[in-house]
Write an enzyme that holds these catalytic residues in place. Structure first.
Site, PDB file in Angstrom:
ATOM      1  N   ASP A   1      32.582  38.813  38.707  1.00 26.02           N
ATOM      2  CA  ASP A   1      32.406  39.997  37.872  1.00 26.02           C
ATOM      3  C   ASP A   1      33.209  39.976  36.571  1.00 26.02           C
ATOM      4  O   ASP A   1      33.374  41.009  35.935  1.00 26.02           O
ATOM      5  CB  ASP A   1      32.754  41.264  38.663  1.00 26.02           C
ATOM      6  CG  ASP A   1      34.204  41.268  39.145  1.00 26.02           C
ATOM      7  OD1 ASP A   1      34.860  40.210  39.070  1.00 26.02           O
ATOM      8  OD2 ASP A   1      34.662  42.333  39.607  1.00 26.02           O
ATOM      9  N   GLU A   2      33.701  38.814  36.162  1.00 28.42           N
ATOM     10  CA  GLU A   2      34.415  38.780  34.884  1.00 28.42           C
ATOM     11  C   GLU A   2      34.336  37.397  34.253  1.00 28.42           C
ATOM     12  O   GLU A   2      34.171  36.390  34.931  1.00 28.42           O
ATOM     13  CB  GLU A   2      35.878  39.209  35.046  1.00 28.42           C
ATOM     14  CG  GLU A   2      36.678  38.364  35.984  1.00 28.42           C
ATOM     15  CD  GLU A   2      38.121  38.834  36.083  1.00 28.42           C
ATOM     16  OE1 GLU A   2      38.732  39.133  35.026  1.00 28.42           O
ATOM     17  OE2 GLU A   2      38.649  38.882  37.209  1.00 28.42           O
TER      18      GLU A   2
ATOM     19  N   ASP B   1      34.756  42.537  31.872  1.00 29.14           N
ATOM     20  CA  ASP B   1      35.099  42.824  33.271  1.00 29.14           C
ATOM     21  C   ASP B   1      34.219  43.968  33.761  1.00 29.14           C
ATOM     22  O   ASP B   1      34.266  45.078  33.232  1.00 29.14           O
ATOM     23  CB  ASP B   1      36.579  43.209  33.358  1.00 29.14           C
ATOM     24  CG  ASP B   1      37.092  43.257  34.798  1.00 29.14           C
ATOM     25  OD1 ASP B   1      36.335  42.868  35.715  1.00 29.14           O
ATOM     26  OD2 ASP B   1      38.241  43.693  34.999  1.00 29.14           O
ATOM     27  N   MET B   2      33.393  43.686  34.775  1.00 25.50           N
ATOM     28  CA  MET B   2      32.522  44.718  35.328  1.00 25.50           C
ATOM     29  C   MET B   2      33.356  45.791  36.031  1.00 25.50           C
ATOM     30  O   MET B   2      34.377  45.493  36.652  1.00 25.50           O
ATOM     31  CB  MET B   2      31.519  44.100  36.298  1.00 25.50           C
ATOM     32  CG  MET B   2      30.665  43.000  35.693  1.00 25.50           C
ATOM     33  SD  MET B   2      29.744  43.523  34.231  1.00 25.50           S
ATOM     34  CE  MET B   2      28.590  44.694  34.976  1.00 25.50           C
TER      35      MET B   2
END
EC number: 2.7.7.7
Length: 425
Positions: A134-135, A41-42
């Site tokens: 983003d994940e 996860d960013m």
């Protein structure tokens, strides 16, 4: 992430997933191999990309969002200290953080960085399930001989992503997806949390029961009335107790509290719908203005469907009023379509049937009931629908090469929308 942003992201994810599916991601792991799922996860993704691209914003409260009436798409950790969070109205964020740096969404840039991240993940396993821009989940079961221990692999992934993007991520590794996702959130930002098989229940026990997916406000209140506040409290009662009270959901609740989650990492899943919506700078009570928004959205949705060779039968209109109440109306067509004009015409009829007597804050259009449709030669070559489809494809090619503002249809000539700004530096 807004609906407009995610619908744009999803189209590219579908294409990438289809390519990976053809390469044969699925593997039949031995039942004797301990299952290991990684969730990447960013950290504050959009805001972190802005800080990476503009070093002068490092350490400052960066807030990425829409116009004054829009919502926050991402807030840096510096901004979060002021109480700013995603999905918060921008005007509220400005009150909480008057010294914040407010930036527009640069979706094109975020997708570039996302692709770099996903390429790194695909390099360690063929089973990568991208669940948002983003994940992603990565099945790393049985890869120790190739990549070393889960801890060393997790650290290497974090290091590679940071070196390639200048943005940090948090990683959780566990026997299942549900626990891995929770683990990645425990030590944010830039965290690494590994939950071994024999530590799953102990890891989950002290966490709020609301961490279990599917527990909403009403279920939470019901659980609290039984003294169930932490996940571990669920296990004070046997599974039969929960089945009597919650039926099939009771079984799942008890399993989740034990950390049982057999759901596989699926590298590709077909899109179920695609949509676009916009919150207006000012409330609107003029139907013609609303129709211009609907046309821009219909063009965006149609373009996405055509790009991915999907067509849909159900067109849905969403309207949110100034008092924040909202309604949806849908119509199912006889045949699936990807035609901008047909999508818009259906949404417009749904809108006019509402006979609006209140100002509107947001409007959106979506197409669902999708199916993959290869290009077919029309039976009637001079039909209006065929001409519209040729026009759609010509517009798509021009927009792809020269940008969205290079050519406009007469209906929206001179009309400005967020789509005109997408991809701007």
């Amino acid at each position: 992430m807004s609906q407009r942003e995610f619908s744009s992201f999803r189209a590219e994810g579908v294409a990438a997933g289809r390519r990976r599916a053809k390469e044969g991601e699925r593997q039949d792991w031995s039942v004797n191999v301990a299952r290991r799922i990684m969730h990447v996860d960013m950290d504050a993704f959009y805001a972190s990309v802005e800080q990476a691209d503009r070093p002068e914003f490092k350490g400052k409260p960066v807030i990425v969002g829409g116009a004054r009436r829009g919502v926050v798409s991402a807030a840096s950790y510096e901004a979060r200290r002021f109480g700013v969070h995603s999905a918060m109205p921008v005007f509220q964020a400005k009150r909480l953080c008057p010294g914040g740096i407010f930036l527009p969404v640069r979706m094109g840039r975020y997708k570039e960085v996302s692709k770099v991240v996903m390429d790194i993940l695909c390099g360690i396993s063929p089973l990568v399930e991208q669940i948002s821009i983003d994940e992603a989940f990565v099945d790393i079961t049985g890869t120790e001989a190739l990549h070393g221990s889960p801890e060393s692999l997790g650290r290497r992934v974090k290091s590679q992503i940071r070196a390639a993007t200048r943005v940090t991520c948090s990683v959780g590794i566990a026997p299942g997806k549900f626990v891995a996702k929770i683990a990645s959130d425990i030590h944010k930002p830039d965290g690494l949390t590994i939950v071994e098989d024999d530590r799953v229940e102990a890891f989950l026990a002290p966490l709020p029961v609301e961490r279990i997916p599917g527990i909403g406000k009403k279920t939470s209140e019901a659980l609290r009335s039984l003294g169930v506040r932490a996940i571990g409290d669920v296990l004070r009662f046997p599974a039969s107790f929960w089945v009597k009270r919650l039926g099939a959901w009771g079984v799942k609740l008890h399993e989740r509290a034990r950390g049982v989650d057999p759901a596989p990492v699926i590298a590709y899943s077909q899109a179920k719908s695609c949509s676009a919506e916009d919150t207006f700078p000012e409330d609107v009570d003029d139907v013609e203005t609303l129709e211009k928004w609907l046309f821009v959205q219909s063009e965006e949705v149609g373009k996405e469907l055509r790009r991915e060779s999907f067509r849909g039968r159900t067109v849905t209109l969403k309207v949110k009023f100034a008092d924040f109440s909202s309604i949806t109306r849908s119509h199912t067509l006889r045949e699936a379509t990807d035609c901008t004009q047909l999508i818009f015409g259906t949404a417009s009829r749904l809108l006019r049937a509402l006979k609006l007597n209140r100002k509107v804050r947001l409007v959106g259009v979506g197409v669902s009931n999708l199916s993959a449709m290869p290009e077919q030669k029309p039976v009637f070559s001079d039909s209006m629908l065929v001409r519209q489809r040729k026009l759609d494809r010509a517009m798509d090619r021009i927009h792809e090469r020269f940008g969205h503002g290079a050519l406009r249809r007469g209906r929206v000539l001179g009309f400005e929308s967020p789509a005109d700004e997408e991809g701007d530096p």
